[in-house]
Scaffold this active site. Structure first.
Site, PDB file in Angstrom:
ATOM      1  N   ASP A   9       0.877  -1.156   0.000  1.00 20.16           N
ATOM      2  CA  ASP A   9       0.000   0.000   0.000  1.00 20.16           C
ATOM      3  C   ASP A   9       0.927   1.222   0.000  1.00 20.16           C
ATOM      4  OD1 ASP A   9      -2.276   1.741   0.607  1.00 20.16           O
ATOM      5  OD2 ASP A   9      -1.442   1.810   2.634  1.00 20.16           O
ATOM      6  N   ASP A  11      -0.196   5.073   0.688  1.00 18.20           N
ATOM      7  CA  ASP A  11      -0.522   6.121   1.660  1.00 18.20           C
ATOM      8  C   ASP A  11      -0.537   5.578   3.083  1.00 18.20           C
ATOM      9  OD1 ASP A  11      -1.094   8.182  -0.381  1.00 18.20           O
ATOM     10  OD2 ASP A  11      -2.729   6.835  -0.906  1.00 18.20           O
ATOM     11  N   ASP A 184      -1.383  -0.607   5.947  1.00 20.06           N
ATOM     12  CA  ASP A 184      -1.719  -0.058   7.271  1.00 20.06           C
ATOM     13  C   ASP A 184      -3.203  -0.211   7.601  1.00 20.06           C
ATOM     14  OD1 ASP A 184      -2.354   2.051   5.278  1.00 20.06           O
ATOM     15  OD2 ASP A 184      -2.972   3.148   7.070  1.00 20.06           O
TER      16      ASP A 184
HETATM   17 MG   LIG Z   1      -2.924   3.163   3.522  1.00 17.35          MG
END
Ligand SMILES: [Mg+2]
Length: 240
Positions: A9, A11, A184
Protein backbone atom coordinates in the site's frame (compact mmCIF):
# COMPACT_ATOMS: atom_id res chain seq x y z
CA UNK A 1 6.07 -21.40 -0.83
CA UNK A 2 8.80 -19.23 -2.28
CA UNK A 3 7.80 -15.58 -2.31
CA UNK A 4 8.49 -13.61 -5.47
CA UNK A 5 6.61 -10.36 -4.99
CA UNK A 6 5.79 -7.77 -2.36
CA UNK A 7 2.62 -5.70 -2.72
CA UNK A 8 2.76 -2.40 -0.87
CA UNK A 9 0.00 0.00 0.00
CA UNK A 10 1.32 3.57 -0.49
CA UNK A 11 -0.52 6.12 1.66
CA UNK A 12 0.36 5.85 5.33
CA UNK A 13 2.36 2.69 4.71
CA UNK A 14 5.46 4.01 2.95
CA UNK A 15 5.03 7.63 4.10
CA UNK A 16 3.02 9.41 6.82
CA UNK A 17 -0.21 10.70 5.31
CA UNK A 18 -1.55 12.95 8.10
CA UNK A 19 1.24 15.60 8.37
CA UNK A 20 1.22 16.23 4.61
CA UNK A 21 -2.59 16.27 4.47
CA UNK A 22 -2.88 18.71 7.39
CA UNK A 23 -0.37 21.14 5.87
CA UNK A 24 -2.10 20.90 2.50
CA UNK A 25 -5.50 21.61 3.99
CA UNK A 26 -4.15 24.60 5.94
CA UNK A 27 -2.77 25.99 2.68
CA UNK A 28 -6.16 25.50 0.99
CA UNK A 29 -7.78 27.40 3.87
CA UNK A 30 -5.38 30.33 3.45
CA UNK A 31 -6.10 30.52 -0.29
CA UNK A 32 -9.86 30.41 0.24
CA UNK A 33 -9.74 32.86 3.13
CA UNK A 34 -7.92 35.34 0.92
CA UNK A 35 -10.68 35.02 -1.67
CA UNK A 36 -13.79 35.12 0.49
CA UNK A 37 -12.82 35.74 4.14
CA UNK A 38 -14.06 32.60 5.85
CA UNK A 39 -13.38 31.34 9.39
CA UNK A 40 -11.27 28.22 9.69
CA UNK A 41 -14.07 26.58 11.68
CA UNK A 42 -16.55 27.14 8.87
CA UNK A 43 -13.99 26.01 6.30
CA UNK A 44 -13.39 22.73 8.12
CA UNK A 45 -17.13 22.14 8.55
CA UNK A 46 -17.78 22.70 4.84
CA UNK A 47 -14.73 20.69 3.79
CA UNK A 48 -15.73 17.72 5.94
CA UNK A 49 -19.31 17.92 4.70
CA UNK A 50 -18.19 18.09 1.06
CA UNK A 51 -15.81 15.18 1.54
CA UNK A 52 -18.51 13.10 3.20
CA UNK A 53 -20.98 13.79 0.39
CA UNK A 54 -18.51 12.84 -2.35
CA UNK A 55 -17.49 9.74 -0.37
CA UNK A 56 -21.08 8.61 -0.11
CA UNK A 57 -21.97 9.38 -3.69
CA UNK A 58 -18.88 7.69 -5.15
CA UNK A 59 -18.24 5.08 -2.49
CA UNK A 60 -15.86 2.31 -3.58
CA UNK A 61 -14.34 4.26 -6.50
CA UNK A 62 -11.10 6.21 -6.88
CA UNK A 63 -13.10 9.39 -7.50
CA UNK A 64 -14.38 9.26 -3.92
CA UNK A 65 -10.91 10.61 -2.92
CA UNK A 66 -10.69 13.21 -5.68
CA UNK A 67 -9.78 16.50 -4.00
CA UNK A 68 -10.95 18.54 -6.99
CA UNK A 69 -14.44 17.10 -6.44
CA UNK A 70 -14.24 17.97 -2.71
CA UNK A 71 -13.24 21.57 -3.47
CA UNK A 72 -15.81 21.90 -6.24
CA UNK A 73 -18.51 20.82 -3.78
CA UNK A 74 -17.11 23.17 -1.11
CA UNK A 75 -17.15 26.14 -3.49
CA UNK A 76 -20.69 25.23 -4.52
CA UNK A 77 -21.60 25.65 -0.85
CA UNK A 78 -19.80 29.00 -0.44
CA UNK A 79 -20.60 30.52 -3.86
CA UNK A 80 -23.68 28.60 -5.01
CA UNK A 81 -22.16 28.36 -8.50
CA UNK A 82 -19.14 27.01 -10.34
CA UNK A 83 -16.01 29.15 -9.81
CA UNK A 84 -13.56 27.28 -12.03
CA UNK A 85 -10.51 29.41 -11.31
CA UNK A 86 -10.93 29.17 -7.55
CA UNK A 87 -11.68 25.41 -7.54
CA UNK A 88 -8.56 24.67 -9.59
CA UNK A 89 -6.51 27.01 -7.41
CA UNK A 90 -7.61 25.16 -4.26
CA UNK A 91 -6.91 21.79 -5.85
CA UNK A 92 -3.44 22.85 -7.01
CA UNK A 93 -2.69 24.41 -3.61
CA UNK A 94 -3.65 21.16 -1.92
CA UNK A 95 -1.53 18.84 -4.03
CA UNK A 96 1.48 21.12 -4.37
CA UNK A 97 1.66 21.49 -0.60
CA UNK A 98 0.93 17.82 0.01
CA UNK A 99 3.66 16.60 -2.36
CA UNK A 100 6.18 19.04 -0.87
CA UNK A 101 5.53 17.74 2.64
CA UNK A 102 5.58 13.98 2.11
CA UNK A 103 8.35 12.09 3.87
CA UNK A 104 9.19 8.42 3.57
CA UNK A 105 8.88 6.45 6.79
CA UNK A 106 12.05 5.31 8.51
CA UNK A 107 13.91 2.58 6.64
CA UNK A 108 11.60 2.48 3.62
CA UNK A 109 14.23 3.31 1.00
CA UNK A 110 16.80 0.84 2.32
CA UNK A 111 14.13 -1.87 2.57
CA UNK A 112 12.98 -1.32 -1.02
CA UNK A 113 16.63 -1.39 -2.16
CA UNK A 114 17.22 -4.64 -0.31
CA UNK A 115 14.07 -6.24 -1.75
CA UNK A 116 15.11 -5.23 -5.26
CA UNK A 117 18.64 -6.46 -4.69
CA UNK A 118 17.33 -9.86 -3.67
CA UNK A 119 15.16 -10.08 -6.78
CA UNK A 120 11.65 -9.36 -5.52
CA UNK A 121 9.02 -7.79 -7.75
CA UNK A 122 7.48 -4.77 -6.06
CA UNK A 123 3.99 -3.44 -6.78
CA UNK A 124 2.23 -0.45 -5.25
CA UNK A 125 -1.46 -1.14 -4.86
CA UNK A 126 -3.38 1.99 -4.01
CA UNK A 127 -6.89 3.42 -3.72
CA UNK A 128 -6.48 6.65 -5.62
CA UNK A 129 -6.15 8.14 -9.06
CA UNK A 130 -3.13 7.10 -11.09
CA UNK A 131 -1.80 10.57 -11.94
CA UNK A 132 -1.37 11.69 -8.35
CA UNK A 133 0.09 8.36 -7.24
CA UNK A 134 2.65 8.55 -10.08
CA UNK A 135 3.63 12.00 -8.82
CA UNK A 136 4.04 10.63 -5.30
CA UNK A 137 6.40 7.87 -6.53
CA UNK A 138 8.55 10.51 -8.18
CA UNK A 139 8.55 12.99 -5.30
CA UNK A 140 9.33 10.23 -2.79
CA UNK A 141 12.15 9.12 -5.13
CA UNK A 142 11.08 5.46 -5.01
CA UNK A 143 10.04 5.01 -8.62
CA UNK A 144 13.23 3.13 -9.51
CA UNK A 145 12.47 0.43 -6.94
CA UNK A 146 8.86 -0.15 -7.96
CA UNK A 147 8.01 -2.55 -10.80
CA UNK A 148 4.33 -1.66 -11.18
CA UNK A 149 1.58 0.58 -9.86
CA UNK A 150 -2.01 -0.66 -9.62
CA UNK A 151 -4.66 1.89 -8.67
CA UNK A 152 -8.38 1.73 -7.97
CA UNK A 153 -8.90 4.15 -10.83
CA UNK A 154 -7.43 1.52 -13.11
CA UNK A 155 -9.17 -1.44 -11.47
CA UNK A 156 -12.60 0.20 -11.24
CA UNK A 157 -13.01 -0.79 -7.58
CA UNK A 158 -11.16 -0.13 -4.37
CA UNK A 159 -9.46 -2.44 -1.90
CA UNK A 160 -10.58 -4.76 -0.35
CA UNK A 161 -12.16 -5.79 -3.69
CA UNK A 162 -10.24 -8.76 -5.11
CA UNK A 163 -9.87 -7.06 -8.50
CA UNK A 164 -7.26 -4.69 -7.03
CA UNK A 165 -5.04 -7.55 -5.93
CA UNK A 166 -5.64 -9.59 -9.08
CA UNK A 167 -4.71 -6.59 -11.23
CA UNK A 168 -1.45 -6.22 -9.30
CA UNK A 169 -0.66 -9.95 -9.49
CA UNK A 170 -1.41 -10.05 -13.21
CA UNK A 171 1.06 -7.25 -13.85
CA UNK A 172 3.87 -9.26 -12.29
CA UNK A 173 2.59 -12.70 -13.36
CA UNK A 174 2.59 -14.02 -9.80
CA UNK A 175 0.22 -16.27 -7.90
CA UNK A 176 -1.37 -15.09 -4.64
CA UNK A 177 0.70 -17.51 -2.54
CA UNK A 178 3.90 -16.23 -4.14
CA UNK A 179 3.26 -12.73 -2.81
CA UNK A 180 3.05 -10.76 0.42
CA UNK A 181 0.84 -7.71 1.04
CA UNK A 182 2.04 -4.90 3.32
CA UNK A 183 -0.39 -2.21 4.42
CA UNK A 184 -1.72 -0.06 7.27
CA UNK A 185 -5.43 -0.70 6.83
CA UNK A 186 -6.96 -3.88 8.22
CA UNK A 187 -10.09 -3.74 6.09
CA UNK A 188 -8.67 -2.53 2.77
CA UNK A 189 -5.18 -4.04 2.73
CA UNK A 190 -5.30 -7.01 5.04
CA UNK A 191 -8.77 -8.48 4.54
CA UNK A 192 -8.60 -7.91 0.77
CA UNK A 193 -5.31 -9.79 0.46
CA UNK A 194 -6.20 -12.54 2.95
CA UNK A 195 -9.33 -13.30 0.97
CA UNK A 196 -7.13 -14.31 -1.95
CA UNK A 197 -4.64 -16.29 0.11
CA UNK A 198 -1.91 -13.65 0.02
CA UNK A 199 0.23 -13.50 3.17
CA UNK A 200 -0.34 -10.23 5.01
CA UNK A 201 1.75 -7.84 7.08
CA UNK A 202 0.05 -5.00 8.95
CA UNK A 203 2.14 -1.94 9.79
CA UNK A 204 0.83 -0.30 12.91
CA UNK A 205 2.21 1.59 15.88
CA UNK A 206 -0.58 0.19 18.01
CA UNK A 207 -0.04 -2.97 19.95
CA UNK A 208 -1.77 -5.82 18.20
CA UNK A 209 -4.10 -7.77 20.36
CA UNK A 210 -5.54 -10.02 17.74
CA UNK A 211 -6.73 -12.59 20.23
CA UNK A 212 -9.76 -10.43 20.81
CA UNK A 213 -10.55 -10.29 17.15
CA UNK A 214 -12.49 -12.85 15.23
CA UNK A 215 -10.46 -15.17 13.10
CA UNK A 216 -11.65 -13.37 10.01
CA UNK A 217 -9.90 -11.93 6.98
CA UNK A 218 -8.95 -8.70 8.78
CA UNK A 219 -6.46 -10.54 10.96
CA UNK A 220 -2.95 -10.05 9.55
CA UNK A 221 -0.44 -12.90 9.47
CA UNK A 222 2.22 -10.56 10.85
CA UNK A 223 2.34 -7.23 12.64
CA UNK A 224 5.23 -4.77 12.32
CA UNK A 225 5.91 -1.29 13.68
CA UNK A 226 8.44 -0.26 11.07
CA UNK A 227 8.95 -1.26 7.45
CA UNK A 228 12.48 -2.80 7.79
CA UNK A 229 11.02 -5.51 10.08
CA UNK A 230 9.40 -7.12 7.06
CA UNK A 231 12.77 -8.27 5.68
CA UNK A 232 13.13 -10.88 8.41
CA UNK A 233 9.53 -12.05 7.99
CA UNK A 234 10.00 -12.51 4.26
CA UNK A 235 13.26 -14.34 4.83
CA UNK A 236 11.50 -16.72 7.23
CA UNK A 237 8.60 -17.21 4.81
CA UNK A 238 11.04 -18.36 2.12
CA UNK A 239 12.02 -21.28 4.34
CA UNK A 240 8.43 -22.50 4.78
MG1 LIG B 1 -2.92 3.16 3.52
Amino acid sequence: MVKKAILFDLDNTLYEYEPAHKKALRKVYRVLNKAINISSKKFMRLYNLSRLEIHQELSGTASSHNRTLYFQRLVEKTHNTVESKLILKLSDAYWNTFLKNMKLKKGVLSTLKELKRTGFKIVIISDLTTKIQLKKLLVLKINDYIDFLATSEEAGSEKPHSIMFLLALNKIKCLPNESVMVGDNKKADISGANALGIDTILISKQKGNFKKELEDYSKPNYLIKEIPELLKIIKDLQKK
